[in-house]
Design an enzyme around this catalytic site. Sequence first.
Site, mmCIF file in Angstrom:
data_model
loop_
_atom_site.group_PDB
_atom_site.id
_atom_site.type_symbol
_atom_site.label_atom_id
_atom_site.label_comp_id
_atom_site.label_asym_id
_atom_site.label_seq_id
_atom_site.Cartn_x
_atom_site.Cartn_y
_atom_site.Cartn_z
ATOM 1 C CG HIS A 105 -2.073 -0.963 1.034
ATOM 2 N ND1 HIS A 105 -2.700 -1.485 -0.079
ATOM 3 C CD2 HIS A 105 -2.579 -1.938 2.148
ATOM 4 C CE1 HIS A 105 -3.416 -2.333 0.099
ATOM 5 N NE2 HIS A 105 -3.546 -2.740 1.410
ATOM 6 C CG HIS A 179 -7.819 -1.065 2.732
ATOM 7 N ND1 HIS A 179 -8.432 -1.874 3.412
ATOM 8 C CD2 HIS A 179 -6.736 -1.794 2.248
ATOM 9 C CE1 HIS A 179 -8.003 -3.051 3.515
ATOM 10 N NE2 HIS A 179 -6.710 -3.005 2.703
ATOM 11 C CD GLU A 314 -8.100 -3.227 -0.623
ATOM 12 O OE1 GLU A 314 -6.987 -2.951 -0.874
ATOM 13 O OE2 GLU A 314 -8.710 -4.357 -0.008
#
Length: 353
Positions: A105, A179, A314
């Site tokens: 991420h 998220h 996502e």
Amino acid sequence: MKVKKQYFGDLAGETVWQWTMINDHGMKMSVLNYGAIVTSVETIDKFGEFANISLGFTKLEDYLAYSPYFGAVVGPVAGRITKGQFNLDGNRFQLSRNDGANSLHGGKGNFSKRMWDVTVEEQPDQIVMTFYYQWADGENGYPGKIDTKMMYTLNNKNEWIINYEAETEKPTIYNPSNHIYFNLTGDAGSTVLGHQLMVNSERFIPVDDGTLPIGEIRPVKDSIFDLQAAREIAEITSSDDEQIKIVGAGLDHAFILKHENEHPDAVLFETTSGRCIEMETTSESVVIYTANSLSSKFEIDKKPVPKYAGITMETQGLVDAINQPGFGDIVLRPGETFKANTTFRFTVDRRNI
């Protein structure tokens, strides 16, 4: 439409603010300038009761101590990058690693951990929050200064729209996502196992035991991954499919979307409340994660948050695309503008009251 602003906490000498957007139907969204985190999404059920249907905390300290990216924007690149490394234009780049040997991420101190500049515009039928962050050249190992702009819009159609934009001064990679975890029961102490999930996809990305792509794109046909007709989450998590078991008995997989006109890309529905989310995106894929790693280590509303307490959608380009041939292009170059949009539409099925 109206918006309220209140103090949420202090972080390294800066004030963390929370804005609460409220539409004319009573739907509410609360958002921080820290991580562009959506702390809550309050929607109505078929009985006329409002509840928060996203996983989030009421204290900054809990986000700093526990949060597995609850409601946050992640990036510059969402998902895992193998060994945190990639080649671009003949140069080798090493990113910060925060998931064992891999970068996840965006690495340490990714978008979800940054303070964003925010402006708010109130319009008759919508409220638009615009977030700005300038990612420095070399930050976390990413090449190029990245000027990032992102908008959250809440409108009177009960839609939350996310618009992503970015530009760079050097060739770099860019593939952000949000998220947020949804639980349509409104009870963070419960699970989403009774939810119904539809994903308009004929192909998915299998992963290894580190949740990294193995380099294949597989058809969903004749597998538990065929979600073109809705399945109950419990049916998926209890499957003996090796791909379900390898990520902790659930989903943590990217589905390549068909993007058919007049068909949502994904639908999440919960029978008891009647709440439904329709998701549409311009992104190539959606990563569905069924919170397989949650384990009651923290509480929300004084209730331990169990495994399967939420589910993510996502939206993004394919995971680890920079290292996987045939996974598409996530390179952003000078003179280009990255653009992607995602809409979450919140509805209610009032039948069987």
